[in-house]
Design an enzyme around this catalytic site. Structure first.
Site, mmCIF file in Angstrom:
data_model
loop_
_atom_site.group_PDB
_atom_site.id
_atom_site.type_symbol
_atom_site.label_atom_id
_atom_site.label_comp_id
_atom_site.label_asym_id
_atom_site.label_seq_id
_atom_site.Cartn_x
_atom_site.Cartn_y
_atom_site.Cartn_z
ATOM 1 C CG ASP A 283 -2.215 0.779 0.972
ATOM 2 O OD1 ASP A 283 -2.219 1.659 0.080
ATOM 3 O OD2 ASP A 283 -3.212 0.521 1.664
ATOM 4 C CD1 TRP A 284 0.368 5.552 -3.574
ATOM 5 C CD2 TRP A 284 -0.007 3.358 -3.539
ATOM 6 N NE1 TRP A 284 0.289 5.119 -4.883
ATOM 7 C CE2 TRP A 284 0.063 3.776 -4.900
ATOM 8 C CE3 TRP A 284 -0.224 2.014 -3.284
ATOM 9 C CZ2 TRP A 284 -0.095 2.908 -5.969
ATOM 10 C CZ3 TRP A 284 -0.388 1.136 -4.349
ATOM 11 C CH2 TRP A 284 -0.314 1.578 -5.674
#
Length: 739
Positions: A283-284
């Site tokens: 995920d970012w």
């Protein structure tokens, strides 16, 4: 003569080569300089050939990527379209770039990075799950896949399969409910639909990410068997059915280790036990070390990490033998393999005409099938088109329908939406904390359904004034809204900003009051007993106003069933108080003990004996159904058959649900199957459901196997997790199932 022979031999070789190339081309082969373009080869072989042609720096460049927006002041990467992420291609080898965009509810345009670009805005994941219609999940996935492909995107960050463990979860609206079988089947079919358009879909957020508050800092702690039987089972089912090209790991820790460098989750379960062949992307901003490369394949949104761990530090780690070169090859091949498998090389994105009206119709169908009729006293609904005076109150019903906030926010086709900035304390707040109403006003749609009626509106700011308007109406329709968004959970189950007082005032003034709820979660209903009818409309997407009116006036007979339990109070939940420090901006680490284990939602209520406000699977209709002729057969698994009949006067769809209620003398409650059956009045149909044996088994962590015990298995069939209109038993033989 010799020259002639030489020329003849050369000509023969040329002819043979030409024939060979032609034959290879006919078989889908590629020219010799790019053998990986041979479509006759399997995806793994093509990936291996291409990986071997890459330089070390080209390999490394595939393993990390930036956001392709400008929210942090940095320019977009050259060649990117403007979206959540971008991985540059390698032109000399014909390796395409990856343009990645969010996601499950439609193709997003974050912060208008692509000025004026719109897309079909589908209803929330909970609305889709409430349809209990896998075919609809596949069709909606295919629609957003086609739109992504036509816009130039080849990766959709879709496929939310996290279980909704708490009705206050801020991101529950993106997910598909509290049950692993329902969530896994619906997520898997949606992913398959996306990838049918030659777009890679992810499945996310792996794993155990039910809370948004403090998501970067908490450790989700759970017993290994319970994890396998709940959240991991949902992901396993989704991966089997959808074959997603990528898995996105979560922000949180699981049992003390960050999800994106969790050896058990990514190494033991995903890649070893499930033999997952695709790549794992973070995920970012969820990468914390270069050592994550042991099990993580790609660092996404690298600007949000403290450094680009999979750039120069990873190169140095390989040089120091801390990370093996073979591991780098594996990371690259996994990415390439998914690209080949999904058709990114052979069917690259290209501008194409999108049938937006058809997709809008699909969004309307999802919204209508996902609306759940919770209450209908004295057959208040459907409303007659001959109704004379209707009071519509609250919820910005004159403007549109609410949607959820965060990275899933879509800019819809059609009329521009209304967006209100809610403010906050961080850069992320300014991006995510925006409440958006799609321009599909229920007020307008209600007026269109009852052209002869006087339809009057009050915004609901003053309950006494709204009650006075309702008092003089034949029917009052009051809208309650609850905004939820990414990165924060809601503190309680009330309708915010005093709306419960508004609904109470209107229901007290008019006994024929219909309450329509546009919410991202279950909510309290202190006014329930005074209401005539309640519709749970969730976030109904860009055609939501039309869908709501369709159900109110009987154009559509409601068939939605709850994908989440509605509790009477937070006191009934495994964690009555929200875990953690209670502030989304806090960076304090904390643990969350998931002591309910695999008993999520309705299973928790069955375990504790508590009675919910509305049980999982519940939903009313404008017609009636009957179940009969139950037959339960055993052997290696259960096969459950029954007759379903429409005993009412209008066409409708029933959702017979099958639950495991006991094994031997041990009571339990697990959804093990369902069907959705559309029937005309008087029509009946026999349905048969073969149960996935993992739903009947227990997971043994020591043996690392599913163990199905020999014995009598009792099932109940009904209309919800609390209904046992039919019961039957069959005997199963013992069986061991690989994980």
């Amino acid at each position: 003569m010799q020259l002639t022979r030489t020329r003849a031999a050369a000509a023969a070789r040329t002819l043979a080569l030409a024939l060979s190339v032609g034959a290879c081309a006919a078989a889908g082969a590629a020219p010799p300089e790019r053998p990986w373009m041979n479509t006759a080869l399997p995806a793994d072989a093509r990936a291996q050939l291409l990986e071997q042609a890459l330089t070390p720096d080209e390999r490394l460049a595939l393993l990390h990527s930036p956001m392709a927006t400008e929210f942090d002041g940095t320019p977009r990467p050259p060649g990117s379209l403007g979206s959540a992420g971008y991985v540059a291609g390698v032109a000399r080898l014909g390796l395409p770039a990856l343009n990645e965009t969010d996601a499950s509810l439609g193709v997003t345009n974050p912060d208008n990075v692509r000025p004026g670009d719109t897309a079909t805005a589908l209803p929330s994941g909970l609305a889709l799950a409430a349809s209990w219609n896998p075919q609809l999940a596949r069709a909606s996935g295919a629609a957003i896949g086609r739109e992504a492909h036509a816009k130039g995107f080849n990766v959709l960050l879709a496929g939310g399969a996290n279980l909704a463990r708490d009705p206050r979860g801020g991101r529950n609206f993106e997910y598909l409910g509290e049950d692993p079988w329902l969530a896994g089947v619906m997520a898997g079919t949606s992913i398959a639909g996306i990838q049918s358009a030659h777009v890679v879909s992810t499945v996310k957020h792996f794993a155990l990410n039910p809370y948004e508050t403090g998501r970067d800092h908490y450790s989700a702690n759970i017993d290994a068997a319970a994890l396998r039987e709940s959240d991991l089972l949902a992901f396993e089912l989704a991966i089997e059915r959808g074959q997603p090209g990528a898995v996105m790991c979560a922000y949180n820790k699981v049992n003390g280790a960050h999800a994106c460098e969790n050896d058990y989750l990514l190494g033991d379960v995903l890649k070893r036990d499930w033999a997952y062949p695709g790549w794992v992307m973070s995920d970012w901003g969820a990468v914390h070390s270069t050592a994550a490369a042991r099990v993580l394949d790609h660092e996404s949104g690298e600007q949000l990490d403290t450094q680009v761990f999979f750039g120069e530090p990873l190169k140095q780690a390989v040089a120091a033998s801390a990370i093996a070169p073979q591991r780098i090859s594996d990371m690259v091949r996994r990415i390439l393999r998914s690209m080949f498998a999904a058709g990114l090389f052979d069917h690259p994105p290209a501008p194409a005409k999108v049938d937006y009206p058809a997709h809008a119709g699909l969004a309307r169908q999802v919204a209508a099938e996902g609306i759940v009729l919770l209450r209908n006293e004295r057959a208040t609904l459907p409303l007659s088109r001959q109704v004379r005076r209707v009071a519509v109150i609250g919820g910005n019903a004159s403007l549109g329908v609410l949607s959820g906030g965060g990275s899933s926010q879509v800019t819809p086709t059609g009329e521009a939406p209304l967006t209100i900035a809610l403010g906050g304390n961080t850069v992320l707040d300014t991006l995510f904390r925006r409440a958006t109403w799609f321009a599909s006003p229920p007020l307008q749609a209600i007026r269109a359904r009852a052209p002869g009626a006087e339809v009057v509106f009050d915004d609901g700011r003053y309950p006494a004034r709204a009650a006075e308007l309702a008092r003089g109406a034949d029917v009052a329709i009051v809208f309650g809204t609850q905004w939820c968004g990414e990165a924060e959970d809601v503190p309680d189950l009330s309708l915010p900003q005093g709306q419960d007082a508004l609904v109470a005032a209107v229901t007290a003034a008019n006994p024929r009051t219909v309450v329509v709820l546009e919410t991202g979660n279950p909510v309290d209903m202190p006014w329930l007993a005074a209401s005539a009818a309640v519709l749970q409309a969730w976030y109904p997407g860009q055609e939501g106003g039309e869908a709501i009116a369709d159900v109110l006036f009987g154009v559509v007979t409601p068939s939605g069933r709850l994908p989440m339990t509605f509790p009477r109070s937070v006191r009934q939940l495994p964690r009555p108080a929200l875990p953690g420090p209670g502030q989304a901006s806090s960076d304090a680490a904390f643990d969350i003990a998931f002591n309910e284990g695999a008993d999520v939602g309705y299973r928790w209520f069955a375990r504790t004996g508590e009675q919910p406000l509305y049980p999982f699977g519940f939903g009313l209709s404008y017609t009636t159904f009957a179940h009969s002729g139950l037959q339960v057969r055993g052997g290696r698994t259960l096969t459950v058959s029954l007759d379903v009949a429409n005993t009412g006067s209008v066409a409708g769809a029933d959702v017979p649900q099958v639950y495991l209620s006991a094994v031997g003398n041990q009571p339990m409650r697990r959804l093990i199957g369902w069907d959705k059956v559309a029937l005309a009045p008087g029509e009946h149909r026999r349905v048969s459901i073969e149960v996935d044996p993992r739903l009947l088994a227990r997971f043994d962590p020591r043996a690392n196997r599913w163990q199905l015990a020999a014995g009598d298995y009792r099932v109940m069939v009904g209309t919800s997790a609390s209904d046992a209109s039919l019961e039957g038993t069959a005997r199963l033989a013992a069986m061991t199932i690989k994980p």
